[in-house]
Design a protein around this motif. Sequence first.
Motif, mmCIF file in Angstrom:
data_model
loop_
_atom_site.group_PDB
_atom_site.id
_atom_site.type_symbol
_atom_site.label_atom_id
_atom_site.label_comp_id
_atom_site.label_asym_id
_atom_site.label_seq_id
_atom_site.Cartn_x
_atom_site.Cartn_y
_atom_site.Cartn_z
ATOM 1 N N LEU A 219 38.995 57.176 57.677
ATOM 2 C CA LEU A 219 37.557 57.290 57.482
ATOM 3 C C LEU A 219 36.977 56.186 56.609
ATOM 4 O O LEU A 219 35.826 55.780 56.788
ATOM 5 C CB LEU A 219 37.232 58.655 56.846
ATOM 6 N N ILE A 220 37.758 55.697 55.648
ATOM 7 C CA ILE A 220 37.271 54.645 54.759
ATOM 8 C C ILE A 220 38.328 53.548 54.621
ATOM 9 O O ILE A 220 39.518 53.787 54.827
ATOM 10 C CB ILE A 220 36.910 55.189 53.361
ATOM 11 N N ASP A 221 37.861 52.363 54.289
ATOM 12 C CA ASP A 221 38.759 51.233 54.107
ATOM 13 C C ASP A 221 38.477 50.603 52.747
ATOM 14 O O ASP A 221 37.343 50.199 52.473
ATOM 15 C CB ASP A 221 38.554 50.204 55.228
ATOM 16 N N VAL A 222 39.483 50.550 51.886
ATOM 17 C CA VAL A 222 39.326 50.005 50.540
ATOM 18 C C VAL A 222 40.105 48.712 50.426
ATOM 19 O O VAL A 222 41.295 48.651 50.755
ATOM 20 C CB VAL A 222 39.811 51.018 49.473
ATOM 21 N N GLU A 223 39.420 47.668 49.958
ATOM 22 C CA GLU A 223 40.072 46.371 49.750
ATOM 23 C C GLU A 223 40.017 46.015 48.269
ATOM 24 O O GLU A 223 38.938 45.980 47.664
ATOM 25 C CB GLU A 223 39.370 45.284 50.563
ATOM 26 N N ILE A 224 41.168 45.774 47.661
ATOM 27 C CA ILE A 224 41.234 45.340 46.258
ATOM 28 C C ILE A 224 41.188 43.814 46.240
ATOM 29 O O ILE A 224 42.115 43.150 46.684
ATOM 30 C CB ILE A 224 42.510 45.863 45.570
ATOM 31 N N LYS A 225 40.111 43.260 45.713
ATOM 32 C CA LYS A 225 39.911 41.811 45.730
ATOM 33 C C LYS A 225 40.562 41.119 44.538
ATOM 34 O O LYS A 225 40.802 39.915 44.586
ATOM 35 C CB LYS A 225 38.418 41.498 45.764
ATOM 36 N N ASN A 226 40.833 41.871 43.466
ATOM 37 C CA ASN A 226 41.463 41.263 42.297
ATOM 38 C C ASN A 226 42.551 42.204 41.787
ATOM 39 O O ASN A 226 42.270 43.187 41.109
ATOM 40 C CB ASN A 226 40.429 41.005 41.201
ATOM 41 N N ASN A 227 43.793 41.890 42.139
ATOM 42 C CA ASN A 227 44.919 42.747 41.769
ATOM 43 C C ASN A 227 45.221 42.726 40.275
ATOM 44 O O ASN A 227 45.909 43.613 39.771
ATOM 45 C CB ASN A 227 46.163 42.330 42.550
ATOM 46 N N GLU A 228 44.710 41.715 39.573
ATOM 47 C CA GLU A 228 44.927 41.665 38.129
ATOM 48 C C GLU A 228 44.036 42.670 37.409
ATOM 49 O O GLU A 228 44.429 43.260 36.406
ATOM 50 C CB GLU A 228 44.649 40.239 37.605
ATOM 51 N N LEU A 229 42.833 42.863 37.929
ATOM 52 C CA LEU A 229 41.893 43.802 37.314
ATOM 53 C C LEU A 229 42.087 45.229 37.804
ATOM 54 O O LEU A 229 41.783 46.185 37.096
ATOM 55 C CB LEU A 229 40.454 43.349 37.582
ATOM 56 N N CYS A 230 42.570 45.371 39.032
ATOM 57 C CA CYS A 230 42.758 46.716 39.605
ATOM 58 C C CYS A 230 44.062 46.732 40.387
ATOM 59 O O CYS A 230 44.163 46.143 41.457
ATOM 60 C CB CYS A 230 41.582 47.075 40.511
ATOM 61 N N LYS A 231 45.060 47.375 39.822
ATOM 62 C CA LYS A 231 46.374 47.422 40.473
ATOM 63 C C LYS A 231 46.408 48.434 41.612
ATOM 64 O O LYS A 231 47.163 48.281 42.566
ATOM 65 C CB LYS A 231 47.444 47.798 39.441
ATOM 66 N N ARG A 232 45.593 49.484 41.477
ATOM 67 C CA ARG A 232 45.666 50.552 42.467
ATOM 68 C C ARG A 232 44.326 51.269 42.551
ATOM 69 O O ARG A 232 43.654 51.448 41.551
ATOM 70 C CB ARG A 232 46.764 51.548 42.074
#
Length: 272
Positions: A219-232
């Motif tokens: 239903l939703i698609d999440v993309e983490i653009k900065n792995n240093e700021l957001c690991k998960r």
Amino acid sequence: MNTALSWIKAYVKDLNVSDQEYTDAMTLTGTKVEGFERLDKNLEKIVIGQVVKTEKHPDADKLVICQVNVGSETIQIVTGAPNVSEGVKVPVVLDGGKVAGAHDGSNPEGGVKIKKGKLRGVESFGMMCSIEELGSSRDFYPDAPEDGLYILPEDAPVGMDAVEYLGLHDTVFEYEITSNRVDCYSIIGIAREAAATFGKEFNPPKVKDITPSDETSKLIDVEIKNNELCKRYCAKVVKDIKLAPSPEWMQRRLAASGIRPINNIVDITNYV
């Protein structure tokens, strides 16, 4: 940060101390209490009453003569409240009792003493209350009318202590939480400290496990653009939600903590 003692006791069930004892002990163990306020301050002899009969005042167009069942007896009260009607249940302060404030929201020192008297020649033996007269406001009791009596639910037991029914036999504590005690930036954190301070068992809320499914990713698609700021990043889809008022116990806990109840979605977010 503010917390109600009743909320702390929900997780420290056998905590039995006075407000001052709680303040002193918590401060000595590192959780500084700035002060406390009794929610039932200046509220005396207030019960749940039911209006059984109304009639117009013979000499005043805006006054109504009411016969009110307060459990032990039926008393006569004259009121100018625009929302009074037969059958409603309201907080009633009896002769000799006290309310915390006036209808305009002011809270005079020592409260307001209620005595039997006459209004335009008709005897009145008490007063039916608005939420402001109980020392609160529509910010914390959003179901209260802007002008008039605070109408209680139909199942409110006639004759019961109205202050107890409304959850006002409680104390709100204000804390000064320092930056090195982020573990105390929550009700659970404060309750854990209280349990340790007074040598009581800590009973945190039980959280049920929810079996994950692959439906969310469809239903939703999440993309983490900065792995240093957001690991998960975690998300869960909740369906079939009905917007409605929160349960009264949740509204009272939030209000005592200085958070205005709005609706179940907003309140759940603030509560958690």
